[in-house]
Design a protein around this motif. Structure first.
Motif, PDB file in Angstrom:
ATOM      1  N   ILE A 369      50.602  10.954  42.803  1.00 22.71           N
ATOM      2  CA  ILE A 369      49.200  11.360  42.958  1.00 22.71           C
ATOM      3  C   ILE A 369      48.891  11.716  44.405  1.00 22.71           C
ATOM      4  O   ILE A 369      48.232  12.729  44.681  1.00 22.71           O
ATOM      5  CB  ILE A 369      48.265  10.232  42.481  1.00 22.71           C
ATOM      6  CG1 ILE A 369      48.549   9.902  41.011  1.00 22.71           C
ATOM      7  CG2 ILE A 369      46.810  10.636  42.662  1.00 22.71           C
ATOM      8  CD1 ILE A 369      48.275  11.010  40.050  1.00 22.71           C
ATOM      9  N   THR A 370      49.360  10.896  45.358  1.00 21.37           N
ATOM     10  CA  THR A 370      49.036  11.165  46.762  1.00 21.37           C
ATOM     11  C   THR A 370      49.623  12.483  47.241  1.00 21.37           C
ATOM     12  O   THR A 370      49.005  13.178  48.054  1.00 21.37           O
ATOM     13  CB  THR A 370      49.536  10.010  47.643  1.00 21.37           C
ATOM     14  OG1 THR A 370      50.963   9.847  47.472  1.00 21.37           O
ATOM     15  CG2 THR A 370      48.850   8.703  47.286  1.00 21.37           C
ATOM     16  N   LEU A 378      45.425  18.402  43.750  1.00 18.91           N
ATOM     17  CA  LEU A 378      44.790  17.504  42.788  1.00 18.91           C
ATOM     18  C   LEU A 378      43.442  18.043  42.330  1.00 18.91           C
ATOM     19  O   LEU A 378      43.120  18.012  41.137  1.00 18.91           O
ATOM     20  CB  LEU A 378      44.633  16.110  43.396  1.00 18.91           C
ATOM     21  CG  LEU A 378      44.029  15.051  42.476  1.00 18.91           C
ATOM     22  CD1 LEU A 378      44.895  14.859  41.242  1.00 18.91           C
ATOM     23  CD2 LEU A 378      43.863  13.723  43.213  1.00 18.91           C
ATOM     24  N   ASP A 379      42.642  18.549  43.244  1.00 15.82           N
ATOM     25  CA  ASP A 379      41.339  19.093  42.864  1.00 15.82           C
ATOM     26  C   ASP A 379      41.481  20.296  41.930  1.00 15.82           C
ATOM     27  O   ASP A 379      40.653  20.506  41.038  1.00 15.82           O
ATOM     28  CB  ASP A 379      40.539  19.494  44.099  1.00 15.82           C
ATOM     29  CG  ASP A 379      40.066  18.278  44.893  1.00 15.82           C
ATOM     30  OD1 ASP A 379      39.972  17.197  44.275  1.00 15.82           O
ATOM     31  OD2 ASP A 379      39.800  18.412  46.093  1.00 15.82           O
ATOM     32  N   LEU A 381      43.867  20.669  39.730  1.00 17.56           N
ATOM     33  CA  LEU A 381      44.201  20.148  38.413  1.00 17.56           C
ATOM     34  C   LEU A 381      42.973  19.590  37.702  1.00 17.56           C
ATOM     35  O   LEU A 381      42.834  19.713  36.492  1.00 17.56           O
ATOM     36  CB  LEU A 381      45.268  19.055  38.541  1.00 17.56           C
ATOM     37  CG  LEU A 381      46.659  19.510  38.983  1.00 17.56           C
ATOM     38  CD1 LEU A 381      47.569  18.300  39.189  1.00 17.56           C
ATOM     39  CD2 LEU A 381      47.279  20.449  37.965  1.00 17.56           C
ATOM     40  N   LEU A 382      42.081  18.998  38.483  1.00 17.77           N
ATOM     41  CA  LEU A 382      40.914  18.353  37.883  1.00 17.77           C
ATOM     42  C   LEU A 382      39.866  19.352  37.401  1.00 17.77           C
ATOM     43  O   LEU A 382      38.987  18.975  36.613  1.00 17.77           O
ATOM     44  CB  LEU A 382      40.286  17.379  38.881  1.00 17.77           C
ATOM     45  CG  LEU A 382      41.181  16.198  39.307  1.00 17.77           C
ATOM     46  CD1 LEU A 382      40.447  15.311  40.297  1.00 17.77           C
ATOM     47  CD2 LEU A 382      41.607  15.384  38.109  1.00 17.77           C
ATOM     48  N   VAL A 383      39.920  20.602  37.866  1.00 18.95           N
ATOM     49  CA  VAL A 383      38.948  21.592  37.403  1.00 18.95           C
ATOM     50  C   VAL A 383      39.507  22.459  36.280  1.00 18.95           C
ATOM     51  O   VAL A 383      38.830  23.366  35.810  1.00 18.95           O
ATOM     52  CB  VAL A 383      38.493  22.506  38.570  1.00 18.95           C
ATOM     53  CG1 VAL A 383      37.816  21.692  39.640  1.00 18.95           C
ATOM     54  CG2 VAL A 383      39.669  23.282  39.148  1.00 18.95           C
ATOM     55  N   THR A 384      40.729  22.195  35.849  1.00 17.88           N
ATOM     56  CA  THR A 384      41.292  22.919  34.708  1.00 17.88           C
ATOM     57  C   THR A 384      40.802  22.284  33.407  1.00 17.88           C
ATOM     58  O   THR A 384      40.059  21.304  33.408  1.00 17.88           O
ATOM     59  CB  THR A 384      42.824  22.888  34.770  1.00 17.88           C
ATOM     60  OG1 THR A 384      43.274  21.528  34.680  1.00 17.88           O
ATOM     61  CG2 THR A 384      43.326  23.486  36.079  1.00 17.88           C
ATOM     62  N   ASP A 385      41.273  22.840  32.288  1.00 19.47           N
ATOM     63  CA  ASP A 385      40.876  22.302  30.986  1.00 19.47           C
ATOM     64  C   ASP A 385      41.824  21.214  30.500  1.00 19.47           C
ATOM     65  O   ASP A 385      41.870  20.899  29.312  1.00 19.47           O
ATOM     66  CB  ASP A 385      40.792  23.422  29.946  1.00 19.47           C
ATOM     67  CG  ASP A 385      42.105  24.172  29.825  1.00 19.47           C
ATOM     68  OD1 ASP A 385      43.030  23.883  30.613  1.00 19.47           O
ATOM     69  OD2 ASP A 385      42.211  25.041  28.946  1.00 19.47           O
ATOM     70  N   LEU A 386      42.596  20.629  31.409  1.00 20.33           N
ATOM     71  CA  LEU A 386      43.453  19.509  31.045  1.00 20.33           C
ATOM     72  C   LEU A 386      42.596  18.312  30.641  1.00 20.33           C
ATOM     73  O   LEU A 386      41.600  17.996  31.292  1.00 20.33           O
ATOM     74  CB  LEU A 386      44.354  19.111  32.218  1.00 20.33           C
ATOM     75  CG  LEU A 386      45.493  20.052  32.580  1.00 20.33           C
ATOM     76  CD1 LEU A 386      46.134  19.612  33.890  1.00 20.33           C
ATOM     77  CD2 LEU A 386      46.532  20.088  31.476  1.00 20.33           C
ATOM     78  N   LEU A 595      37.297   8.311  38.843  1.00 13.36           N
ATOM     79  CA  LEU A 595      37.658   8.930  40.113  1.00 13.36           C
ATOM     80  C   LEU A 595      36.505   8.949  41.105  1.00 13.36           C
ATOM     81  O   LEU A 595      36.634   9.509  42.188  1.00 13.36           O
ATOM     82  CB  LEU A 595      38.135  10.363  39.883  1.00 13.36           C
ATOM     83  CG  LEU A 595      39.415  10.523  39.067  1.00 13.36           C
ATOM     84  CD1 LEU A 595      39.767  11.989  38.944  1.00 13.36           C
ATOM     85  CD2 LEU A 595      40.553   9.753  39.685  1.00 13.36           C
ATOM     86  N   GLY A 596      35.385   8.368  40.730  1.00 18.14           N
ATOM     87  CA  GLY A 596      34.243   8.359  41.627  1.00 18.14           C
ATOM     88  C   GLY A 596      33.579   9.705  41.748  1.00 18.14           C
ATOM     89  O   GLY A 596      32.886   9.993  42.730  1.00 18.14           O
ATOM     90  N   ARG A 597      33.726  10.558  40.739  1.00 23.70           N
ATOM     91  CA  ARG A 597      33.133  11.899  40.769  1.00 23.70           C
ATOM     92  C   ARG A 597      31.880  11.923  39.910  1.00 23.70           C
ATOM     93  O   ARG A 597      31.726  11.132  38.977  1.00 23.70           O
ATOM     94  CB  ARG A 597      34.136  12.923  40.235  1.00 23.70           C
ATOM     95  CG  ARG A 597      35.414  12.995  41.051  1.00 23.70           C
ATOM     96  CD  ARG A 597      36.545  13.592  40.230  1.00 23.70           C
ATOM     97  NE  ARG A 597      36.249  14.923  39.785  1.00 23.70           N
ATOM     98  CZ  ARG A 597      36.552  16.029  40.456  1.00 23.70           C
ATOM     99  NH1 ARG A 597      37.142  15.939  41.615  1.00 23.70           N
ATOM    100  NH2 ARG A 597      36.262  17.222  39.981  1.00 23.70           N
TER     101      ARG A 597
END
Length: 603
Positions: A369-370, A378-379, A381-386, A595-597
């Motif tokens: 992850i790091t 990482l960002d 990946l988080l905005v994809t449709d996964l 994730l604190g988002r």
């Protein structure tokens, strides 16, 4: 003289959050350790004599010295390796090469700057060692020699970690190779004992004490009576100075040859025919080369089918295999020696291999992850449709696949010890089938407990890395949790054993250890975003480990009074299984919150 990199660390380290609190916690831990050792050796029911006070002073000095030596040896190497590897992941290390800083300023600045917090912790404990002089049993010269051994070990281990990180391009490879090379060194320094009989004219014990940190510390605690050319502690300090100069010299020499890694990009004025064909192929699909069908879970595909963790991951596995062979040689020789099996013979192989495997697995999990975060991926990946399940289970599947060579050896060792009747009491002369039948239940419990701990290490690394934005802090918290989980358990075992296996005289002091363990695990799991499930998990895991240690040791393993292994397994599986669930559920069900988002509805 050391350049702006070290100067920046020198100025900013005292300003970091928790700088003074950390040193206070370390001194508090030593105080609790001292109270526990006093209750185990003397007790509070009567006044101690001068002889008992002196013996206690020597005992506490021994415990603190060996504990610090073990922690410094590994954390110094991992701190230096992690600092350089993090710069590479963020693509900022190449910017240092573009400045007018000299090579030695970059290498020494990064190495000494990463060790500066560790140096401060070590300096804070020297007054504690000096206060033990008031109890008797040790001399001021022993304190000086112990300090030399500790500082020499710290600097040499940090130089090794820094050199490996300069050489390798990925964080996991740097951390894993640093740990493996340290374990390999500890195995190799045992070789001089093989020459003791063939070449008696050489004092091989003195030679080994000058290169082995633990044996050098042993000569400080019990000074040899024979005449030596130089005290082993001073000889060890000189050897560590030599290794420090050599390792940093190699790093300075090869700095710009190893970095930046990869082939240089050559710009051409006119495109060639091959380049035109390549551009034509690139129009048909995004990446040049043969088209590969991606699996339904693209995260899992990337983790397994690409070089996500470096171009030469086989190097780490080969090093692990070599270290494993050396540990197996020393451990299994004790099992098959003619004079009979010693007590706890199964622990000689299972404990070091299991601890090493858990550290490597947790390092792989947290860096999966790091490295994505530091590489600014990482960002994306988080905005994809996964879906959260695809992301989390894809990462877990990748960690499992890439660390399968680290997961299997402890399990195979447990089966091997069961075949030879080393897990429980076996009548002398029993056949292998009879021994295996008597050891079947302990073997199944050990296998089940190891599997649970391995899954816990994987999930913990991903959970901590997603919760903490700083890669250095996330790696330190993950590896520190696994390291203190194992080392803390070994300390508890040692304190019970030195008191003749009696737990009744020490339970008050051990409650303090449990309280510190609960607080530390709670901080790692949910300090900034507390949750009821994670808080309960922080209570259960230390209590479960404490119960298993006392249940096994008090029941005299290997005797007719041995405890039923099924109960400790159920306790471990229940506590750590619940903790795994407490970490996974929010990641799978409330991904953004974990994730604190902020979610879309809240926006």
């Amino acid at each position: 003289m050391l350049g702006p990199i070290f100067n920046r660390e020198w100025v900013t380290v005292p300003r970091r959050q928790g700088h003074h609190a950390t040193r206070t916690v370390v001194i508090g831990l030593l105080m609790v350790l001292g109270i526990t050792a006093w209750q185990a050796s003397v007790g509070f029911q009567r006044s101690a004599t001068l002889g008992e006070t002196a013996r206690f002073g020597l005992l506490l000095f021994q415990i603190i010295s060996y504990l610090q030596l073990t922690l410094l040896l590994f954390f110094a190497a991992m701190s230096a390796a992690g600092t350089v590897a993090q710069e590479k992941d963020r693509r900022t290390f190449i910017l240092l090469l573009l400045t007018d800083m000299r090579d030695y300023e970059i290498v020494l600045g990064k190495m000494l700057g990463s060790l500066l917090p560790i140096f401060l912790q070590l300096l804070a404990t020297i007054p504690v060692l000096s206060l033990l002089l008031l109890l008797g049993g040790i001399s001021g010269l022993q304190v000086v020699q112990a300090t030399i051994v500790l500082f020499g070990t710290c600097v040499a281990a940090g130089s090794l970690g820094g050199l490996i990180a300069l050489w390798r391009e990925r964080t996991f490879q740097s951390l894993a190779l640093s740990v493996l090379v340290l374990v390999l060194y500890l195995c190799v320094v045992q070789i001089p004992t093989l020459f003791a009989a063939s070449i008696p004219s050489v004092d091989w014990q003195w030679v080994q004490a000058c290169i082995d940190p633990f044996l050098a510390m042993g000569t400080v605690l019990e000074p040899p009576t024979r005449t030596l050319p130089i005290a082993p502690a001073y000889g060890f300090g000189l050897v560590m100075l030599f290794w420090t100069v050599l390792l940093n010299g190699i790093g300075i020499w090869k700095l710009r040859a190893w970095n930046p890694s990869g082939e240089p990009i050559m710009q051409r004025e006119q495109p060639t025919e091959a380049e035109l064909e390549e551009a034509e192929r690139a129009q048909s699909h995004a990446a040049p080369g043969a088209v590969r069908e991606v699996w339904r879970n693209p995260i899992l595909f990337r983790e397994i089918m690409t070089y996500a963790y470096g171009r030469r991951p086989i190097l780490v596995k080969l090093m692990y295999g070599f270290v494993l062979a050396l540990i197996a040689y020393f451990a299994l020789s004790e099992l098959h020696r003619p004079s009979g099996k010693p007590s706890f013979v199964a622990a000689y192989g299972l404990v070091p291999i299991a601890v090493l495997s858990l550290l490597l697995v947790s390092a792989q999990a947290v860096t999966s992850i790091t490295s994505e975060r530091d590489g600014k991926a990482l960002d994306l990946l988080l905005v994809t449709d996964l879906t959260p399940k695809e992301f989390i289970f894809g990462k877990l599947g990748g960690v499992l696949w890439n660390t399968k060579e680290f997961l299997l050896p402890p399990l195979l060792f447990a089966v091997y010890y069961a075949l030879y009747g080393a897990l429980t009491r076996t009548p002398p002369g029993s056949s292998m089938a009879v021994a295996f039948g008597l050891n079947l239940l302990p073997m199944l419990c050990i296998l089940g407990g190891m599997v649970v701990l391995m899954i816990f290490a994987m999930v913990l690394g991903i959970h901590v890395a997603l919760r903490i934005e700083s890669s250095r802090v996330a790696i330190a918290n993950t590896l520190g949790t696994m390291f203190f989980l194992s080392v803390g358990t070994l300390i508890a075992i040692y304190l019970i054993v030195i008191n003749g296996g009696s737990f009744a005289n020490q339970w008050l002091s051990f409650l303090a250890f449990i309280g510190l363990g609960i607080g530390g695990l709670w901080w790692v799991l949910s300090a900034d975003r507390p949750a009821a499930a994670l808080t309960l998990a922080a209570w259960l895991c230390p209590l479960a480990m404490f119960y298993v240690v006392t249940n096994v040791l008090v029941a005299k393993p290997g005797s007719d009074e041995s405890t039923d292994p099924l109960v400790p397994f159920i306790v471990i599986a229940g506590a750590f299984g619940y903790t795994i669930s407490a970490m996974l559920v929010p990641l799978l069900s409330e991904f953004d919150v974990a994730l604190g988002r902020t979610t879309v509805n809240e926006e």
